[in-house]
Design a protein around this motif. Structure first.
Motif, PDB file in Angstrom:
ATOM      1  N   ASP A  73       0.836  -1.196   0.000  1.00  0.00           N
ATOM      2  CA  ASP A  73       0.000   0.000   0.000  1.00  0.00           C
ATOM      3  C   ASP A  73       0.875   1.252   0.000  1.00  0.00           C
ATOM      4  N   ASP A  74       0.460   2.249  -0.770  1.00  0.00           N
ATOM      5  CA  ASP A  74       1.211   3.496  -0.867  1.00  0.00           C
ATOM      6  C   ASP A  74       0.671   4.531   0.108  1.00  0.00           C
ATOM      7  N   TYR A  75       1.510   5.537   0.381  1.00  0.00           N
ATOM      8  CA  TYR A  75       1.038   6.659   1.180  1.00  0.00           C
ATOM      9  C   TYR A  75       0.126   7.547   0.336  1.00  0.00           C
ATOM     10  N   ILE A  76      -0.552   8.471   0.989  1.00  0.00           N
ATOM     11  CA  ILE A  76      -1.511   9.357   0.329  1.00  0.00           C
ATOM     12  C   ILE A  76      -0.829  10.678  -0.016  1.00  0.00           C
ATOM     13  N   TYR A  77      -1.060  11.177  -1.209  1.00  0.00           N
ATOM     14  CA  TYR A  77      -0.485  12.467  -1.572  1.00  0.00           C
ATOM     15  C   TYR A  77      -1.228  13.598  -0.867  1.00  0.00           C
ATOM     16  N   TYR A  78      -0.562  14.733  -0.786  1.00  0.00           N
ATOM     17  CA  TYR A  78      -1.125  15.938  -0.184  1.00  0.00           C
ATOM     18  C   TYR A  78      -1.399  15.773   1.306  1.00  0.00           C
ATOM     19  N   TYR A  79      -0.398  15.305   2.032  1.00  0.00           N
ATOM     20  CA  TYR A  79      -0.625  15.223   3.469  1.00  0.00           C
ATOM     21  C   TYR A  79       0.683  15.279   4.229  1.00  0.00           C
ATOM     22  N   ASP A  80       0.637  15.863   5.416  1.00  0.00           N
ATOM     23  CA  ASP A  80       1.788  15.972   6.303  1.00  0.00           C
ATOM     24  C   ASP A  80       1.462  15.284   7.628  1.00  0.00           C
ATOM     25  N   SER A  81       2.463  14.612   8.196  1.00  0.00           N
ATOM     26  CA  SER A  81       2.279  13.976   9.492  1.00  0.00           C
ATOM     27  C   SER A  81       3.637  13.869  10.167  1.00  0.00           C
ATOM     28  N   TYR A  82       3.632  13.857  11.493  1.00  0.00           N
ATOM     29  CA  TYR A  82       4.907  13.672  12.169  1.00  0.00           C
ATOM     30  C   TYR A  82       4.758  12.867  13.452  1.00  0.00           C
ATOM     31  N   LEU A  83       5.887  12.285  13.822  1.00  0.00           N
ATOM     32  CA  LEU A  83       6.014  11.423  14.987  1.00  0.00           C
ATOM     33  C   LEU A  83       7.043  12.070  15.899  1.00  0.00           C
ATOM     34  N   GLU A  84       6.624  12.443  17.110  1.00  0.00           N
ATOM     35  CA  GLU A  84       7.496  13.217  17.994  1.00  0.00           C
ATOM     36  C   GLU A  84       7.705  12.489  19.313  1.00  0.00           C
ATOM     37  N   SER A  85       8.946  12.460  19.767  1.00  0.00           N
ATOM     38  CA  SER A  85       9.263  11.799  21.033  1.00  0.00           C
ATOM     39  C   SER A  85       8.814  12.645  22.212  1.00  0.00           C
ATOM     40  N   LEU A  86       8.612  11.991  23.338  1.00  0.00           N
ATOM     41  CA  LEU A  86       8.403  12.718  24.581  1.00  0.00           C
ATOM     42  C   LEU A  86       9.687  13.462  24.938  1.00  0.00           C
ATOM     43  N   PRO A  87       9.612  14.553  25.714  1.00  0.00           N
ATOM     44  CA  PRO A  87      10.810  15.342  26.016  1.00  0.00           C
ATOM     45  C   PRO A  87      11.815  14.574  26.869  1.00  0.00           C
ATOM     46  N   LEU A  88      13.100  14.797  26.574  1.00  0.00           N
ATOM     47  CA  LEU A  88      14.204  14.157  27.281  1.00  0.00           C
ATOM     48  C   LEU A  88      15.125  15.223  27.843  1.00  0.00           C
ATOM     49  N   ASN A  89      15.805  14.899  28.939  1.00  0.00           N
ATOM     50  CA  ASN A  89      16.821  15.773  29.520  1.00  0.00           C
ATOM     51  C   ASN A  89      18.162  15.051  29.472  1.00  0.00           C
ATOM     52  N   PHE A  90      19.158  15.675  28.842  1.00  0.00           N
ATOM     53  CA  PHE A  90      20.466  15.052  28.691  1.00  0.00           C
ATOM     54  C   PHE A  90      21.407  15.494  29.807  1.00  0.00           C
ATOM     55  N   ASP A  91      22.192  14.550  30.288  1.00  0.00           N
ATOM     56  CA  ASP A  91      23.172  14.802  31.340  1.00  0.00           C
ATOM     57  C   ASP A  91      24.306  15.678  30.801  1.00  0.00           C
ATOM     58  N   THR A  92      24.812  16.575  31.636  1.00  0.00           N
ATOM     59  CA  THR A  92      25.928  17.419  31.216  1.00  0.00           C
ATOM     60  C   THR A  92      27.257  16.674  31.254  1.00  0.00           C
ATOM     61  N   SER A  93      27.337  15.584  32.016  1.00  0.00           N
ATOM     62  CA  SER A  93      28.615  14.899  32.211  1.00  0.00           C
ATOM     63  C   SER A  93      28.850  13.759  31.232  1.00  0.00           C
ATOM     64  N   THR A  94      27.910  13.498  30.344  1.00  0.00           N
ATOM     65  CA  THR A  94      28.092  12.401  29.398  1.00  0.00           C
ATOM     66  C   THR A  94      29.221  12.714  28.424  1.00  0.00           C
TER      67      THR A  94
END
Length: 384
Positions: A73-94
């Motif tokens: 099956d193909d995607y549909i033309y004329y459309y936008d969609s996005y997948l977004e992660s939940l917010p993360l906090n990165f360590d300063t010492s990594t």
């Protein structure tokens, strides 16, 4: 019907906006680009989990119509969609932060270049920016791994990644975009599992000895020059003795490399051949079994020792180290000294890990409802 659609379009022109990025690519939200209209009944692209195509396991994310039920099956033309992660906090010492994911993209039919697959990131310290992506026509020819260095974002808060798929107004479509096995991991170098133990107190917290101290023939604190060390001394003499000094139980579950180092002075006064040993052993079940041989002393030795114990200790949750003296005759070993015992290594922590086998946890999907959302492009197409 056409008049109603025109009214909708006029209202959209008033409220629609985009965020301009450094490379002049727009990032959109469901409020910016999508409207509710239950009556249109148009199929749309939406990131959702499919169970018929994957890199690992049996599931992956795919951006396309939710009523599709086969890989062709193909995607549909004329459309936008996005997948977004939940917010993360990165360590300063990594020491480093790495994003990896597997993707399968096929937009090769769209030779006009209007269908796009982009990865955005943003945080409290970073405005939205594209860090990876492809314009059509593009074909990854199956599953391909992407690896992206995110180390420059260490210390960032509310970090989010957004997989954004956009299809233009022509009907040149193909299989589209699948994503699987998304991982963000932080790596730390030379991390202490057990900080250097100098035996300034006896026993150090979490350490044990067998048998308990009764005289200098058992492990005990000893002042050696200007330093405090652990000592097992052959006064008064004992025969057929076993003395053990045992570290605390520690979890090395996040470690990818692990080392044991210490200073020692082993004085073999009159060792009976093959019968008296100073052994260093390891356990992965908290000391119930000592299945891992690290080192052995029978002759005189004085100096620093370092052993890599990655092969059996890294990734384990209940590791322990034991210094064991087995002595047959009362004058076999005069003393055994230990100091500066240190367990350390490289550690990896997963800030984000999704193999798409456990539902949509960890993600936001836009548009939120494929039944009630329609794109501006498809509405325009109806007016032609």
């Amino acid at each position: 019907m056409k008049i109603d659609i025109i009214k909708i379009l006029i209202s959209l022109l008033i409220v629609t906006s985009t965020i301009a990025l450094g490379d002049n690519k727009p990032i959109v939200s469901s409020q910016d680009y999508l409207i509710k209209n239950k009556d249109l009944g148009i199929r749309i692209n939406k990131w959702h989990i499919v169970d018929y195509y994957s890199h690992s396991g049996s599931h992956s994310w795919w951006c396309g119509p939710e009523d599709a039920n086969k890989p062709e099956d193909d995607y549909i033309y004329y459309y936008d969609s996005y997948l977004e992660s939940l917010p993360l906090n990165f360590d300063t010492s990594t020491d480093s932060i790495t994003l990896s994911f597997w993707y399968d993209i096929d937009t090769s039919n769209d030779y006009n270049g209007g269908d796009t697959c982009y990865l955005y990131i943003e945080s409290d310290q970073q405005a939205p920016i594209i860090i990876w992506g492809y314009d059509s026509p593009y074909d990854s020819n199956g599953w391909t791994k992407a690896t992206i260095d995110l180390s420059e974002y260490r210390g960032h808060t509310n970090f989010r990644m957004r997989f954004y798929f956009s299809a233009d107004m022509d009907s040149l479509v193909d299989d589209g975009w699948n994503i699987d096995d998304v991982v963000i991991k932080s790596t730390y170098v030379d991390v202490d599992l057990i900080s250097p133990v100098e035996f300034n107190v006896w026993l150090p917290e979490g350490w044990t000895q067998m048998p308990s101290y009764s005289d200098n023939n058992d492990w005990h604190k000893y002042i050696y020059g200007n330093d405090s060390v652990a000592r097992r001394y052959n006064v008064p003499p004992e025969q057929n003795s076993i003395d053990e000094l045992i570290s605390p139980i520690k979890s090395a579950a996040d470690f990818t490399k692990l080392y044991l180092s210490y200073w020692t002075d082993f004085n073999a006064y009159n060792p009976s051949p093959y019968n008296t040993y100073g052994k260093v052993l390891g356990s992965t079940d908290g000391g119930d079994h000592w299945n891992y041989f690290i080192n052995q002393y029978q002759d005189d030795f004085k100096g620093n020792e370092t052993f890599e114990i990655t092969s059996w200790a890294a990734g384990e949750e209940n590791i322990r180290i034991k210094w064991l003296l087995e002595q047959d005759e009362p004058d076999d070993v005069l003393w055994w000294l230990l100091d500066s015992i240190h367990i350390y290594g490289d550690m990896t922590r997963y800030d984000f890990k999704d193999d798409v086998e456990h539902g949509e946890n960890g993600w936001y999907v836009y548009p939120e409802s494929a039944v009630e959302m329609s794109s501006i492009g498809q509405i325009k197409a109806l007016l032609k």
